[in-house]
Design a protein around this motif. Structure first.
Motif, short mmCIF file in Angstrom:
data_model
loop_
_atom_site.label_atom_id
_atom_site.label_comp_id
_atom_site.label_asym_id
_atom_site.label_seq_id
_atom_site.Cartn_x
_atom_site.Cartn_y
_atom_site.Cartn_z
N ILE A 39 -40.27 -7.75 -53.44
CA ILE A 39 -40.45 -6.61 -52.55
C ILE A 39 -41.53 -5.70 -53.13
O ILE A 39 -41.37 -5.16 -54.23
N MET A 40 -42.62 -5.55 -52.40
CA MET A 40 -43.72 -4.71 -52.85
C MET A 40 -43.53 -3.31 -52.27
O MET A 40 -43.23 -3.16 -51.09
N VAL A 41 -43.68 -2.30 -53.13
CA VAL A 41 -43.59 -0.91 -52.70
C VAL A 41 -44.88 -0.21 -53.11
O VAL A 41 -45.24 -0.20 -54.29
N ALA A 42 -45.56 0.38 -52.13
CA ALA A 42 -46.78 1.14 -52.41
C ALA A 42 -46.39 2.53 -52.87
O ALA A 42 -45.63 3.22 -52.18
N VAL A 43 -46.85 2.93 -54.05
CA VAL A 43 -46.51 4.24 -54.59
C VAL A 43 -47.77 5.06 -54.84
O VAL A 43 -48.81 4.53 -55.21
N THR B 275 -45.61 -3.74 -62.22
CA THR B 275 -46.53 -2.73 -61.71
C THR B 275 -47.95 -3.28 -61.63
O THR B 275 -48.32 -4.19 -62.38
N MET B 276 -48.70 -2.69 -60.72
CA MET B 276 -50.10 -3.07 -60.55
C MET B 276 -50.86 -1.81 -60.15
O MET B 276 -50.47 -1.12 -59.19
N VAL B 277 -51.91 -1.47 -60.88
CA VAL B 277 -52.76 -0.34 -60.55
C VAL B 277 -54.17 -0.87 -60.38
O VAL B 277 -54.71 -1.51 -61.28
N GLU B 278 -54.73 -0.63 -59.21
CA GLU B 278 -56.10 -1.07 -58.92
C GLU B 278 -56.88 0.13 -58.40
O GLU B 278 -56.33 1.01 -57.75
N SER B 279 -58.16 0.13 -58.64
CA SER B 279 -59.02 1.20 -58.16
C SER B 279 -59.65 0.79 -56.84
O SER B 279 -60.09 -0.34 -56.68
N GLY B 280 -59.64 1.73 -55.89
CA GLY B 280 -60.27 1.47 -54.60
C GLY B 280 -59.56 2.19 -53.48
O GLY B 280 -58.62 2.95 -53.69
N ASP B 281 -60.02 1.94 -52.27
CA ASP B 281 -59.42 2.51 -51.08
C ASP B 281 -57.99 1.98 -50.96
O ASP B 281 -57.78 0.78 -51.05
N PRO B 282 -57.00 2.86 -50.79
CA PRO B 282 -55.61 2.40 -50.73
C PRO B 282 -55.35 1.31 -49.69
O PRO B 282 -54.57 0.39 -49.93
N ILE C 284 -53.89 -2.18 -51.25
CA ILE C 284 -52.54 -2.62 -50.89
C ILE C 284 -52.58 -3.96 -50.16
O ILE C 284 -51.80 -4.87 -50.47
N CYS C 285 -53.50 -4.11 -49.22
CA CYS C 285 -53.60 -5.39 -48.49
C CYS C 285 -54.02 -6.53 -49.42
O CYS C 285 -53.47 -7.63 -49.33
N ASP C 286 -54.96 -6.26 -50.32
CA ASP C 286 -55.38 -7.30 -51.27
C ASP C 286 -54.24 -7.68 -52.21
O ASP C 286 -54.03 -8.86 -52.52
#
Length: 165
Positions: free
Chosen positions: A15-19, A104-111, A115-117
């Protein structure tokens, strides 16, 4: 039928949760933990945070001030601290449930893109997101991350709205 097979195999759901740093994503995470995550255990929560990309500054701004490397480094440190605080806060909420594995995963860019990637790469069974509850005009000008993800992610998307107070 497929869910029963997964439960019988003991392989839980992903289950992915965008935070982010907002209360809406924290509400969505709490709602997910209370209503989606199996109390029997086996589920994995994938916490994804989209760190805003560093703005590109000209060597001199419109007021004639020089943007030194110290200023740029300070802006970068602040962005890193905001991202770390958002992810740490979400991890602390999840710490109360020892039967849930948290990644956890932290990426830089447009949310929207991050999130889609991430959903494409990590192939979750479900994406859970909060909603800011913008009206039509605000969505038209600001865009809606949750709407974009609902339209473009290949996995099911659950958008959790905060109750009106």
């Amino acid at each position: 039928m497929e869910t029963a097979a997964v439960a019988a195999s003991g392989a839980g759901r992903r289950i992915m949760v965008a935070v982010d740093e907002g209360e809406e994503s924290l509400h969505a995470l709490n709602w997910c933990l209370a209503n989606v995550v199996s109390p029997a255990g086996g589920d994995t929560l994938l916490l994804v945070h989209a760190r805003r990309p560093r703005p590109v500054y000209a060597a001199m701004d419109s007021a004639g001030y020089m943007m030194t490397s110290d200023v740029l480094a300070s802006v970068e440190r602040h962005a890193n601290a905001v991202s770390a605080a958002a992810v740490d806060k979400a991890k602390r909420v999840c710490a109360d449930l020892p039967h849930v594995k948290v990644e956890t995963m932290v990426e830089s860019g447009d949310p929207r893109d991050v999130i889609c990637d991430a959903a494409d790469k990590m192939a979750p069974d479900l994406l859970v997101m909060g909603s800011h509850g913008y009206g039509f005009i605000q969505r038209a000008f600001l865009g809606s991350v949750s709407n974009h993800c609902a339209q473009n992610c290949k996995c099911p998307v659950l958008i959790v709205k905060r109750p009106k107070e």
